[in-house]
Structures are given as C-alpha cells and as structure tokens.
Write an enzyme that holds these catalytic residues in place. Structure first.
Site, PDB file in Angstrom:
ATOM      1  N   ARG A   7       0.856  -1.185   0.000  1.00 51.90           N
ATOM      2  CA  ARG A   7       0.000   0.000   0.000  1.00 51.90           C
ATOM      3  C   ARG A   7       0.884   1.226   0.000  1.00 51.90           C
ATOM      4  NH1 ARG A   7      -1.167   3.640   3.501  1.00 51.90           N
ATOM      5  NH2 ARG A   7      -0.437   2.461   5.298  1.00 51.90           N
ATOM      6  N   ILE A   8       0.554   2.151  -0.893  1.00 56.24           N
ATOM      7  CA  ILE A   8       1.214   3.448  -0.884  1.00 56.24           C
ATOM      8  C   ILE A   8       0.163   4.504  -0.626  1.00 56.24           C
ATOM      9  CG2 ILE A   8       3.179   2.798  -2.324  1.00 56.24           C
ATOM     10  CD1 ILE A   8       1.729   4.051  -4.702  1.00 56.24           C
ATOM     11  N   SER A   9       0.574   5.561   0.062  1.00 51.98           N
ATOM     12  CA  SER A   9      -0.386   6.562   0.507  1.00 51.98           C
ATOM     13  C   SER A   9      -0.755   7.574  -0.565  1.00 51.98           C
ATOM     14  CB  SER A   9       0.158   7.307   1.722  1.00 51.98           C
ATOM     15  OG  SER A   9       0.366   6.395   2.771  1.00 51.98           O
ATOM     16  N   LYS A  10       0.181   7.930  -1.421  1.00 46.85           N
ATOM     17  CA  LYS A  10      -0.080   8.985  -2.394  1.00 46.85           C
ATOM     18  C   LYS A  10       0.184   8.480  -3.793  1.00 46.85           C
ATOM     19  CE  LYS A  10       1.268  12.541   0.860  1.00 46.85           C
ATOM     20  NZ  LYS A  10       2.317  13.463   1.234  1.00 46.85           N
ATOM     21  N   GLN A  13       3.861   8.395  -4.935  1.00 42.99           N
ATOM     22  CA  GLN A  13       4.760   7.375  -4.425  1.00 42.99           C
ATOM     23  C   GLN A  13       4.768   6.175  -5.364  1.00 42.99           C
ATOM     24  OE1 GLN A  13       3.240   6.646  -0.484  1.00 42.99           O
ATOM     25  NE2 GLN A  13       4.653   8.117   0.419  1.00 42.99           N
TER      26      GLN A  13
END
Length: 188
Positions: A7-10, A13
């Site tokens: 999982r990446i937040s933005k 990324q």
C-alpha cells in the site's frame, strides 16, 4: 502459497520498493492499494484477504501497510489465525509461523497499548492542570464581550428583527444566538 500486499499513501509514491521486497520474500501473487491507510475500504486489501486460503501466508513489507491502527492490525491477525493463515511483516521481521514471531507480535501489541494509555493519561492530567489554572479549552466564543452578548439578547427580545438579520448583524449562527439567549434565561 505466499500472498503479498503493498500500500502506498499517495499517487506520487511508487510501490516498486514494496513489490521487490514481496518478490524477494517469495510471494507468488500480490495486491496493491494506492490509498491512505486510514481509509476503511481498501480494495486491494479486501481482494488479498478474499484470495487467501488455509495454509497460505499473508506478507506485508511493513506492519503499517496492513493495519489502520493497532486494534485493526490485531483484529486482522486474529482473523487470519482463525482461518489458519500465517502472517509475515518483512521490515519488523515478524513471522507468525514461528513461536518467536508470535511472541514479538504480542509484545509489540502490548507495548503499543501501554503507550496509548500513557498518552491518554498525560493528556487528561494536562487538561486538569490547565483547568486548575483557570484555562478553559474549546473554541473561543464568537461574541467576546458582554456588550455584544447583551446586544444579541436585546435584539432577540425586541422581536423587530428577524433571526437571520440578527445573526448576519452579529456574524453568528442561529445555534449560537439561541445558546446565548438560553444562557440568559437559565440561572447560573
């Protein structure tokens, strides 16, 4: 089979670091979310959990990739354990396939809960100390002077002005006006 989750937040990324780590850990399949961890609905996580079968191992690059909070993470691990699915966090080296990994996870959970309780205790102590010094928390009152409060009450009692007119003139909401009027009627 090892199933990975990244999982990446933005959107800016890149998940390549996590995917490479999952591949190196032996994951045959992985799921990815590009969303903040605080969101309840994470499509990739839901798909990964639905794909897992008894005997599989769920692998994440880091604990915070899987859980929104410690409580959520513990619930997730209990669910996996109930379904006979192991859990591995690469960065923290937590591996529930081993007794040591299970112990480490439970110790981390206990320490995190202890830390949360300490923070709550300190916050409450600070609020009590501030109150003893006469400081009141919360948002500042909209009408800061007694004259403006008296004007609001007088305009309301006069009934020659409509409620929206009073509110516009004083720059307050209808609820705020009624709260000031109610305070005048209740004995203090």
């Amino acid at each position: 089979m090892k199933i990975g989750y990244a999982r990446i937040s933005k959107q800016e990324q890149n998940e390549a670091l996590q995917i490479d780590a999952l591949k190196e850990a032996g994951c045959g399949k992985w799921f990815v979310d590009k969303i903040t961890g605080s969101k309840v609905e994470r499509k990739g996580l839901s798909e990964a959990l639905a794909y897992l079968r008894p005997g599989d191992t769920f692998v994440v690059w880091k604990l915070d990739r899987a859980g929104r909070s410690l409580k959520h993470l513990i619930e997730l691990l209990k669910d996996l354990q109930g379904r006979n699915i192991e859990f591995v966090s690469i960065t923290e080296r937590i591996d529930t396939t081993t007794p040591g990994g299970k112990l480490i996870f439970h110790l981390m959970g206990a320490l995190a809960e202890f830390e949360r309780d300490l923070i709550r205790e300190r916050t409450n102590a600070g609020l009590v100390a501030a109150k003893a010094r006469g400081r009141v928390g919360g948002r500042p009152r909209k009408l800061r002077t007694n004259g403006k409060v008296a004007l609001a009450r007088q305009m309301f009692a006069d009934q020659s002005h409509s409620i929206p007119e009073i509110c516009d003139a004083l720059g307050i909401s209808r609820a705020t006006l009624y709260r000031y009027v109610k305070e005048a009627k209740s004995p203090e």
